[in-house]
Scaffold this motif. Structure first.
Motif, PDB file in Angstrom:
ATOM      1  N   TYR A   1      -2.023  -8.075  -0.053  1.00 28.11           N
ATOM      2  CA  TYR A   1      -2.852  -6.887   0.125  1.00 28.11           C
ATOM      3  C   TYR A   1      -4.159  -7.134  -0.621  1.00 28.11           C
ATOM      4  O   TYR A   1      -4.279  -8.084  -1.391  1.00 28.11           O
ATOM      5  CB  TYR A   1      -2.174  -5.638  -0.436  1.00 28.11           C
ATOM      6  CG  TYR A   1      -2.126  -5.623  -1.938  1.00 28.11           C
ATOM      7  CD1 TYR A   1      -3.060  -4.914  -2.676  1.00 28.11           C
ATOM      8  CD2 TYR A   1      -1.165  -6.355  -2.632  1.00 28.11           C
ATOM      9  CE1 TYR A   1      -3.038  -4.918  -4.075  1.00 28.11           C
ATOM     10  CE2 TYR A   1      -1.135  -6.375  -4.013  1.00 28.11           C
ATOM     11  CZ  TYR A   1      -2.067  -5.659  -4.725  1.00 28.11           C
ATOM     12  OH  TYR A   1      -2.065  -5.676  -6.093  1.00 28.11           O
TER      13      TYR A   1
ATOM     14  N   CYS B   1       0.817  -1.213   0.000  1.00 28.73           N
ATOM     15  CA  CYS B   1       0.000   0.000   0.000  1.00 28.73           C
ATOM     16  C   CYS B   1       0.853   1.268   0.000  1.00 28.73           C
ATOM     17  O   CYS B   1       0.346   2.365  -0.255  1.00 28.73           O
ATOM     18  CB  CYS B   1      -0.944  -0.002   1.201  1.00 28.73           C
ATOM     19  SG  CYS B   1      -2.138  -1.371   1.176  1.00 28.73           S
TER      20      CYS B   1
ATOM     21  N   HIS C   1      -8.648  -4.473  -8.786  1.00 24.34           N
ATOM     22  CA  HIS C   1      -7.910  -3.245  -8.491  1.00 24.34           C
ATOM     23  C   HIS C   1      -8.747  -1.993  -8.778  1.00 24.34           C
ATOM     24  O   HIS C   1      -8.742  -1.045  -8.004  1.00 24.34           O
ATOM     25  CB  HIS C   1      -6.608  -3.184  -9.309  1.00 24.34           C
ATOM     26  CG  HIS C   1      -5.593  -4.194  -8.901  1.00 24.34           C
ATOM     27  ND1 HIS C   1      -5.652  -5.508  -9.322  1.00 24.34           N
ATOM     28  CD2 HIS C   1      -4.501  -4.106  -8.104  1.00 24.34           C
ATOM     29  CE1 HIS C   1      -4.631  -6.175  -8.798  1.00 24.34           C
ATOM     30  NE2 HIS C   1      -3.918  -5.349  -8.056  1.00 24.34           N
TER      31      HIS C   1
ATOM     32  N   CYS D   1      -7.770  -4.711  -2.243  1.00 23.84           N
ATOM     33  CA  CYS D   1      -8.312  -3.385  -2.531  1.00 23.84           C
ATOM     34  C   CYS D   1      -9.758  -3.297  -2.062  1.00 23.84           C
ATOM     35  O   CYS D   1     -10.502  -4.276  -2.101  1.00 23.84           O
ATOM     36  CB  CYS D   1      -8.241  -3.079  -4.033  1.00 23.84           C
ATOM     37  SG  CYS D   1      -6.559  -3.048  -4.702  1.00 23.84           S
TER      38      CYS D   1
ATOM     39  N   CYS E   1      -6.353   0.737  -0.250  1.00 23.87           N
ATOM     40  CA  CYS E   1      -5.518  -0.458  -0.199  1.00 23.87           C
ATOM     41  C   CYS E   1      -5.428  -0.930   1.246  1.00 23.87           C
ATOM     42  O   CYS E   1      -5.240  -0.127   2.161  1.00 23.87           O
ATOM     43  CB  CYS E   1      -4.129  -0.155  -0.754  1.00 23.87           C
ATOM     44  SG  CYS E   1      -2.970  -1.544  -0.678  1.00 23.87           S
TER      45      CYS E   1
ATOM     46  N   CYS F   1      -4.183   0.153  -5.906  1.00 23.03           N
ATOM     47  CA  CYS F   1      -5.636   0.173  -5.789  1.00 23.03           C
ATOM     48  C   CYS F   1      -6.199   1.514  -6.247  1.00 23.03           C
ATOM     49  O   CYS F   1      -5.585   2.564  -6.060  1.00 23.03           O
ATOM     50  CB  CYS F   1      -6.065  -0.096  -4.348  1.00 23.03           C
ATOM     51  SG  CYS F   1      -5.558  -1.719  -3.732  1.00 23.03           S
TER      52      CYS F   1
END
Length: 411
Positions: free
Chosen positions: A194, A177, A209, A196, A187, A183
């Motif tokens: 990770y 992030c 995304h 989104c 994020c 994202c």
């Protein structure tokens, strides 16, 4: 490097026969690098690496070979071809047998059991080939639980799992992030990965995304009372003229008689669903005269009134369009009670299409029932008559003129 390769020199003498005696003379000769094995009755390889002191110099390693030996670097890999080895052994270890009886030549490979030395990270296979040891598969590695083992030729490597990076001897999480935006909106970092998230009114596209607008108006036809307007990340409800939005989605009638009364002073304002109407404060027409609000009376002193209803009362009501039927909508009731009288009720006019039915509920009242749904906007006037008869055959009647205003919508 020294390589000694010798060839067998065999001497075969003819067999000499004697009539008096029969003597057998047997002798053998092996080439260099081989010696006679009396037990197996054949030549066998000499292991020079065992018997020659300091056979190899300069840090070289000694590797025994059929009929000789090799001096090789200690890191060298040795691949032995069994067929070629057998051929070399056969060629180097051939026996020669001389007898007085017919010649009997014996030959064949010694078929030795030969161990080769492999470099670190390799092991000898069943085919006498040095093959790589997969430390990752055998568990012969020292990678930590937060690392992945990667096999290499003769070795292995410990590397961090995806989503982690090496810092010193530790594998630490990569905060994706903080990197260039992965994202579209938000994020959320997780250990090793990770994901989104989108703002309200948006949803993730198939690439997980990008955030795309949610068309709330297309998800349900009942989200708004009247009409839904989609906007980026949200929606709004609108109402038709004469209504206002309440609670974000519901349409409520605006009472124009309280807000924008445009009726004249001699008119009264009547609000209905979706609008308003102006009606005269004095609706009476000759020969009727106004006696109270909305009540007109025909005087008995006027001979014309003898054939007309004694009184006409004006009433107004509003209903929504397409109301469920059957439905009770209005009750008519006598206001004056005379002794020894009988009251009957009927629809005098305004029911040419049979939309209504008048059901008497008591001796003094009746209920107007809507039996056919009405669509607006429209105005419908119905005359409801109450006929009173006494024991002396005296007859009189009164009319309730009901103006029904049907709104344009079902709300």
């Amino acid at each position: 490097m020294m390589l000694t390769v010798t060839f067998l020199a065999a001497f075969v003498l003819t067999t000499v026969s004697s009539q008096e005696t029969e003597e057998t003379i047997t002798y053998t000769q092996c080439t260099d690098g081989y010696e006679w094995d009396p037990y197996r009755q054949q030549c066998k390889d000499i292991d020079e690496c065992e018997i020659v002191p300091d056979a190899c110099k300069g840090g070289m390693k000694c590797v025994n070979h059929y009929g000789g030996y090799l001096c090789l670097p200690r890191t060298a890999q040795i691949i032995v071809n069994e067929q070629d080895a057998a051929t070399a052994d056969s060629a180097g270890g051939r026996n020669s047998v001389i007898r007085r009886t017919p010649v009997d030549v014996q030959q064949g490979p010694p078929n030795p059991t030969h161990q080769i030395q492999c470099a670190t990270g390799y092991e000898q296979s069943e085919h006498n080939v040095c093959q790589d040891i997969d430390e990752c598969a055998t568990g012969a590695h020292n990678c930590r639980t937060d690392q992945a083992c990667v096999n290499l030729r003769g070795s292995f490597r410990c590397q961090c799992l995806p989503g982690f990076q090496k810092r010193g001897e530790q594998c630490i999480d990569i905060d994706e992030c903080t990197l260039p935006p992965y994202c579209h909106h938000r994020c959320v970092n997780t250990p090793g990965s990770y994901y989104c998230q989108c703002n309200p009114g948006f949803q993730l596209a198939s690439n997980n995304h990008t955030c795309v607008d949610v068309d709330e108006c297309g998800t349900s036809s009942y989200i708004c009372h009247y009409q839904c307007v989609n906007e980026p990340g949200k929606f709004s409800c609108v109402c038709p003229e004469g209504y206002q939005v309440v609670g974000g989605r519901t349409c409520q009638d605006i009472n124009e008689c309280e807000t924008t009364n445009e009726c004249r002073e001699d008119e009264m304002c009547w609000n209905y669903h979706g609008g308003f109407r102006c009606y005269p404060r004095n609706p009476c027409q000759e020969p009727y005269v106004l006696t109270s609000e909305n009540r007109c009376v025909c005087p008995v002193s006027n001979t014309i009134c003898r054939e007309l209803p004694y009184s006409i009362v004006y009433k107004y009501m509003s209903i929504r369009s397409d109301r469920n039927v059957p439905s009770d909508i209005f009750q008519i009731q006598a206001t004056t009670i005379y002794p020894n009288t009988i009251n009957t009720f009927r629809i005098k006019s305004g029911n040419e299409n049979g939309e209504f039915y008048l059901r008497q509920t008591s001796a003094l009242s009746a209920m107007l029932v809507l039996v056919k749904s009405l669509s607006g906007p429209r105005e419908h006037i119905v005359d409801l008559e109450m006929l009173t008869v006494n024991s002396l055959n005296y007859r009189t009647s009164s009319v309730l003129r009901l103006t029904i205003i049907v709104g344009p919508f079902a709300f």
